[in-house]
Every structure is written in structure tokens, then in C-alpha cells.
Design an enzyme around this catalytic site. Structure first.
Site, PDB file in Angstrom:
ATOM      1  N   ASP A  13       5.227   8.478  -0.796  1.00 31.38           N
ATOM      2  CA  ASP A  13       3.825   9.103  -1.360  1.00 31.38           C
ATOM      3  C   ASP A  13       3.482  10.407  -0.871  1.00 31.38           C
ATOM      4  O   ASP A  13       2.238  10.611  -1.089  1.00 31.38           O
ATOM      5  CB  ASP A  13       2.901   7.830  -0.988  1.00 31.38           C
ATOM      6  CG  ASP A  13       3.098   6.449  -1.421  1.00 31.38           C
ATOM      7  OD1 ASP A  13       3.652   6.360  -2.574  1.00 31.38           O
ATOM      8  OD2 ASP A  13       2.896   5.470  -0.777  1.00 31.38           O
ATOM      9  N   HIS A  41       6.503   8.252  -8.999  1.00 32.78           N
ATOM     10  CA  HIS A  41       6.212   9.813  -8.792  1.00 32.78           C
ATOM     11  C   HIS A  41       5.329   9.946  -9.726  1.00 32.78           C
ATOM     12  O   HIS A  41       5.315   9.558 -10.971  1.00 32.78           O
ATOM     13  CB  HIS A  41       7.513  10.433  -9.187  1.00 32.78           C
ATOM     14  CG  HIS A  41       8.728  10.455  -8.177  1.00 32.78           C
ATOM     15  ND1 HIS A  41       9.954  11.074  -8.339  1.00 32.78           N
ATOM     16  CD2 HIS A  41       8.608  10.260  -6.713  1.00 32.78           C
ATOM     17  CE1 HIS A  41      10.633  10.764  -7.014  1.00 32.78           C
ATOM     18  NE2 HIS A  41       9.724  10.143  -6.340  1.00 32.78           N
TER      19      HIS A  41
END
Length: 431
Positions: A13, A41
Site C-alpha cells: 500500500d 493499485h
């Protein structure tokens, strides 16, 4: 032209999608080399459009780029088709996506086993996403997995599914008291799904090596992050593959000597999803501030991310195990308006100072952060486009992180948009 690896340097992340999107217009190929739909993503276009991708490489949003799902990825056919349709419904051309014939297919029994095992683990659960990723990789290593190319031969596919379910159903029914899966139904569903992606199957390793021989740029995109690597992460609270740079060669079929640049993605603070040690985790108003201001919710799971201060120990560790040459520092803007910004420069374990990553799981779990307090800044930096545009204290913060991490910070993210990036060094021209 050599290949470039883009990897997360923390627990995932970190903002890899933004980095891939930034470089995507200058490379000819973008390759996803490991993981599955257990990570996401996020890419924000200049128009403000927001795209969340799970299996498909971020380069799909850049015209002229060929995108490859590599052999190291485990592919859930249903998720793949849903993601493709979602992109196409929004006007994205997906004809430039290929899938390695050697990638493994994630089957319904993988998901069923993953969910039931995690449920039975109770308080000892690892925090899996329940997407079947681990069980699929287990079958790959046990050499009983089903690969993408198998859908091209119905007889072979039927035999493999029947053989797999002969054992999997025993586990589901006799151990976990769940309903058995019918081989014929699983086969029929997969063959139907395969009609939507068979035309994308390719000899990816051949195409990628030919591209490099033709001086084309190849960007290798990892999912998750270094500390989630099955070998180098905070085991057992890790994923089932190798997001680290070494996994890029294995998961794409490109030789390691082709790779000359390793771009690590670092968030300006630290986050983690799921269980596992997290030395700098915050449980106070600062943690709440980072979570709210940074929008820290998992793209794939929707779970709230745990938040903490920047950890230079794991950044140094990531630099070493990946051979990181450059860093992309993301979300620097989130730290604006803080009076001071603590940075973890070491740990204490049982009262003893430790400056490097502890060797054992128990030591990591007991590690207490040693902080260096850096002055904060109040200015809004979201409009900065040159390093000199940043306030002096923000520049000092970046330079200190660079010194502690041990690699040059080439790019800095000051907002979610594609254009909200400061480039200090061109990573494509650096080597």
C-alpha cells in the site's frame, strides 16, 4: 534498454500504482510478476478519474504500452474478466493485455479452503484476504496446480481438475464439514470463463526477452511489499510469493542481469493491513490523523490500515534485500500541519539498542521504536512540482529519510494525482 523493477519497500500500500502510472508513458511494457487479486493499485488520472486495479498491470491506462500478467502471478479468471469489463465499460482499451501461459489459475476450491482455514484459525489467524492466494501457491509448489495454458486442452484440464478435487473435497468435507465441489461444474465454468481470455495467452518470457533485445523498456511491477515477502518478510504474517526484486526475474522470465534499476516505493509514514508486528504503530490521535488524512483503507479488502511513523530500520532492510537504487517517496503531503514528525531510527529489544532488522520473529514482536524528532511544516505542498518548491523543513525531512534508507529519493508524491509528483532524478535515464 534494461529492465526496471518497481517494488514496495514496506508492508504494501505504498503507492506503487502512482509510480507505475508516472513511468508508464515512457516504457513499452509493464509486467505484473507475482501475487494475485489480494492486493490493489490505485491510479488517479489528470482528469480526476480514479481506477482501482487488482490483477491487471497499471500500464493498462497508458496507450501504447503492452501489459503482461507474468508467470509468477496467480489468476482468478472471474476477477480477471470482471476487472476487464470494468475497464472497458469506462472506455479503456484492454487489447494490450497478455497473460503468460505459465501463470497459475486460482480455482474455486482454493478460495473455499482459504476461507475455512482462516475461520478455523480463530485468534491465531494470519489475516489473509480470503481470496485463495495461499492455497493456489501451495498447489503450484506441490506441482498439482492448473496453469493458464491448460485451458487450451480440455482433456488435460478435465483430468487436472478431477485429480485436484479428489483430494480437495476430502479436506473440505471430512475435515471442515463443507460441501464437495463437482468436477464437471468446475470444468464447465472455467471453460466458459476461458472464452473471455484465451486470445490473450502468450509466451510471455519469449516476448519480454525479445523486447529487451530490441532495446524496449520493460517495467516489472510487484504487488504487496518487501515486509510481506514469504522469505524476507515478517513471517508468518506474509504473502505466499516474493514481492522483492529477486522475484521479478523469476516471475517474468527475464534474466537478473537485465535488471539495472530497482525503484522502491516508500510511504512518508508507515501502514500495514492485517495481523503481524508493527513497531511504530500508533494508537493515539496521530494514528487517527494519518489514517483519515491519508485515506488509509485497503483497495482490495476495504480494511482500515494500521498507521505509524516512518520506520527507517525496515527502509534500510528493504534497500539491502532488494538492491534498491532509487526511492519514490509517496504521500509527503499527508504530513503537512504536524508540529513535529517522529522518525524511527532504531529499536530497543529487551532494553538493548538495535539498529538493524531483528533476526527472529519474537524479537521483531518485542521491538520498541527509538525516535528522532524532526520539525514539521504547516504549508500546503500539494502544488509543489520542484524540490525547491517544498518548505525547508519538508526538504530536510526527505533528505533525512534518504540518508537513513540508504538510497536516493528520486521522486516525491505530494498528492494522489498523476501530475502531483516531484522528480529529482529521472530513473529511466539514471542508468
Amino acid at each position: 534498454m534494461p529492465a526496471i523493477v518497481l517494488i514496495g519497500a514496506q508492508w504494501g500500500d505504498e503507492g506503487k500504482g502512482k509510480a507505475t502510472d508516472l513511468l508508464g508513458g515512457r516504457v513499452q511494457w509493464v509486467v505484473r510478476y507475482q501475487g494475485g487479486n489480494n492486493a490493489g493499485h490505485t491510479v488517479v488520472l489528470p482528469t480526476g478519474e480514479n481506477f482501482a486495479l487488482h490483477l491487471i498491470p497499471s500500464g493498462i491506462l497508458t496507450p501504447g504500452v503492452t501489459n503482461v500478467i507474468g508467470n509468477g502471478v496467480v489468476v482468478d479468471p472471474g476477477v480477471l474478466l470482471t476487472e476487464l469489463k470494468g475497464l472497458e465499460d469506462r472506455g479503456v482499451d484492454t487489447s494490450n493485455l497478455l497473460i503468460s501461459a505459465d501463470a497459475h489459475l486460482l480455482m474455486p476450491y482454493h478460495v473455499a479452503i482459504d476461507k475455512v482455514v482462516e475461520r478455523w484459525a480463530g485468534s491465531k489467524k494470519i489475516g489473509t484476504t480470503g481470496r485463495g492466494i495461499g492455497p493456489c501457491y501451495q498447489d503450484k509448489i506441490a506441482r498439482i496446480g492448473i496453469r493458464v495454458a491448460d485451458v487450451l486442452d480440455e482433456q488435460v484440464l478435465a483430468e487436472k481438475i478431477e485429480a485436484a478435487l479428489e483430494f480437495k473435497n476430502q479436506v473440505l468435507v471430512k475435515i471442515y464439514n463443507r460441501k464437495a465441489l463437482e468436477p464437471a461444474e468446475v470444468l464447465e465454468n472455467l471453460l466458459e470463463q476461458a472464452e473471455g481470455f484465451k486470445h490473450r495467452i502468450a509466451d510471455a518470457r519469449l516476448l519480454l526477452n525479445q523486447a529487451l533485445e530490441n532495446d524496449e523498456a520493460v517495467l516489472l511491477e510487484g504487488s504487496q511489499g518487501t515486509l510481506l515477502d514469504v522469505d524476507h518478510g515478517t513471517y508468518p504474517f506474509v504473502t505466499s510469493s516474493n514481492p522483492t526484486a529477486g522475484g521479478a526475474a523469476v516471475g517474468s522470465g527475464i534474466g537478473p542481469t537485465r535488471i539495472t534499476t530497482v525503484l522502491g516505493i516508500l510511504k512518508a509514514y508507515t501502514t500495514r493491513v492485517g495481523s503481524g508486528p508493527f513497531p511504530t504503530e500508533l494508537f493515539d490521535e496521530h494514528g487517527a490523523y494519518l489514517a483519515k488524512t491519508g485515506g488509509e483503507v485497503g483497495v482490495t479488502t476495504g480494511r482500515a490500515r494500521r498507521c505509524g511513523w516512518f520506520d527507517a530500520v525496515i527502509a534500510r532492510y528493504a534497500t539491502r534485500v532488494n538492491g534498491i537504487t532509487d526511492y519514490f517517496l509517496t504521500k509527503l503531503d499527508v504530513l503537512s500541519s504536524l508540529e513535529t514528525v517522529p522518525v524511527c531510527v532504531g529499536y530497543t529489544v529487551d532494553g538493548k539498542r538495535v539498529d538493524e532488522m531483528p533476526m527472529t520473529q519474537s524479537d521483531i514482536a518485542r521491538a520498541e521504536p527509538v525516535y528522532e524528532e524532526l520539525p514539521g511544516w504547516w504549508e500546503d505542498i500539494s502544488g509543489a512540482r520542484e524540490f525547491e518548491d517544498l518548505p525547508a523543513k519538508a526538504r530536510d525531512y526527505v533528505l533525512r529519510l534518504e540518508e537513513l534508507a540508504g538510497a536516493y529519493v528520486s521522486c516525491i508524491g505530494v498528492g494522489p494525482g498523476r501530475d502531483q509528483t516531484i522528480v529529482r532524478r529521472d530513473v529511466l535515464a539514471a542508468r
